[in-house]
Design an enzyme around this catalytic site. Structure first.
Site, PDB file in Angstrom:
ATOM      1  N   ASP A 107       0.847  -1.196   0.000  1.00 46.06           N
ATOM      2  CA  ASP A 107       0.000   0.000   0.000  1.00 46.06           C
ATOM      3  C   ASP A 107       0.882   1.246   0.000  1.00 46.06           C
ATOM      4  O   ASP A 107       2.042   1.196   0.413  1.00 46.06           O
ATOM      5  CB  ASP A 107      -0.879   0.030   1.259  1.00 46.06           C
ATOM      6  CG  ASP A 107      -1.820  -1.158   1.311  1.00 46.06           C
ATOM      7  OD1 ASP A 107      -2.107  -1.734   0.246  1.00 46.06           O
ATOM      8  OD2 ASP A 107      -2.241  -1.512   2.431  1.00 46.06           O
TER       9      ASP A 107
HETATM   10  N1  URA Z   1      -1.062  -5.944   4.030  1.00 46.97           N
HETATM   11  C1  URA Z   1      -1.603  -4.701   4.010  1.00 46.97           C
HETATM   12  O1  URA Z   1      -2.652  -4.463   4.599  1.00 46.97           O
HETATM   13  N2  URA Z   1      -0.945  -3.736   3.329  1.00 46.97           N
HETATM   14  C2  URA Z   1       0.228  -3.946   2.694  1.00 46.97           C
HETATM   15  O2  URA Z   1       0.785  -3.016   2.099  1.00 46.97           O
HETATM   16  C3  URA Z   1       0.774  -5.240   2.739  1.00 46.97           C
HETATM   17  C4  URA Z   1       0.116  -6.226   3.411  1.00 46.97           C
END
Ligand code: URA
Length: 251
Positions: A107
């Site tokens: 993310d």
């Molecule tokens: N899980 C998440 O919620 N976000 C990420 O970026 C990676 C794993």
């Protein structure tokens, strides 16, 4: 016999631009090979262990690129971004021209270890749900984590749109608010959704390990480096990945 190619083609294959552009670089004496200027675009060189410089910047010939990046916050793992700069802007241009892709997206607010390659088979294998490479996340939560919340993550939590509960492979308490959570899958927002399912909230998320490749302490945020041969071999070693999965102990 070791494979040889003309210098102009080598530079083009390595992502330095169109053949014509590479030819001009060479004729302009901007390229040295193994320490000496080469101004003839048709001179052939062996590809193994080939070192060259372009405008003083050192490079090594690589048939395929395998690298790791320490992703900063507020960067997107996409070539066409919406709100933030792309992680690919942190890489040298020739690698982007070679069409490197990240293996599993993080993310925009997640930091940490990302693997990047232009080897389609490697990317496919590493991202395939069948090839369950364990990934370790350092998760900072908004509320102190109870032992029961940690036990719940290990038993498995039911996420919306999933048929069965999903459990972390391991969940190690680091402090009242911080855990190291190991996951076998890479589902959309998986950590955030799992933490929400135990009535807590992720305040900070950093991926610190993939397989047994750790984010190195000396790789600064925003920087990248090539994977070592040992790191690449360990990621390609399916038996080792299975052992790592089996070795994960529930706390
Ligand atoms: N899980 C998440 O919620 N976000 C990420 O970026 C990676 C794993």
């Amino acid at each position: 016999m070791a494979k040889k190619l003309p210098l102009e083609r080598i530079l083009h294959n390595q992502g330095f631009g169109a053949r014509k552009f590479c030819r001009i670089l060479i004729i302009n004496e901007d390229v040295t090979v193994n320490g000496e200027i080469c101004d003839d675009p048709s001179t052939e060189f062996e590809l193994d262990n080939l070192s060259y410089t372009i405008k003083g910047e050192p490079w090594e010939y690589r048939e395929k690129s395998y690298l790791m990046l320490h992703k900063p916050s507020n960067f997107e793992c996409s070539h066409k971004t919406q709100h933030h700069p792309t992680i690919y802007s942190l890489l040298p241009h020739p690698l982007v021209v070679r069409d490197v892709q990240c293996i599993g997206r993080l993310d925009e607010d997640t930091t940490g270890l990302i693997l990047i390659s232009d080897d389609g088979q490697f990317i496919h294998r590493m991202s395939s749900p069948k090839h369950k490479v364990p990934k370790v996340y350092e998760v900072t939560c908004k509320h102190a984590l109870s032992d029961e919340q940690i036990a719940h993550i290990l038993r498995g939590v039911q996420l919306v749109d999933e048929d069965a509960p999903i459990a972390a492979l391991a969940c190690e308490r680091i402090s009242d608010f911080v855990i190291h959570m190991t996951l076998a899958e890479g589902k959309y927002h998986q950590v955030k959704r799992m933490i929400a399912a135990i009535s807590n909230r992720v305040e900070g998320l950093k991926r610190i390990q993939i397989g047994d490749v750790k984010l190195p302490d000396d790789l600064a945020v925003g920087k990248w480096r090539w994977l070592s041969e040992a790191e690449l071999a360990s990621l390609n070693n399916t038996e080792k990945i299975k052992l790592l999965l089996a070795a994960n102990i529930k706390y």
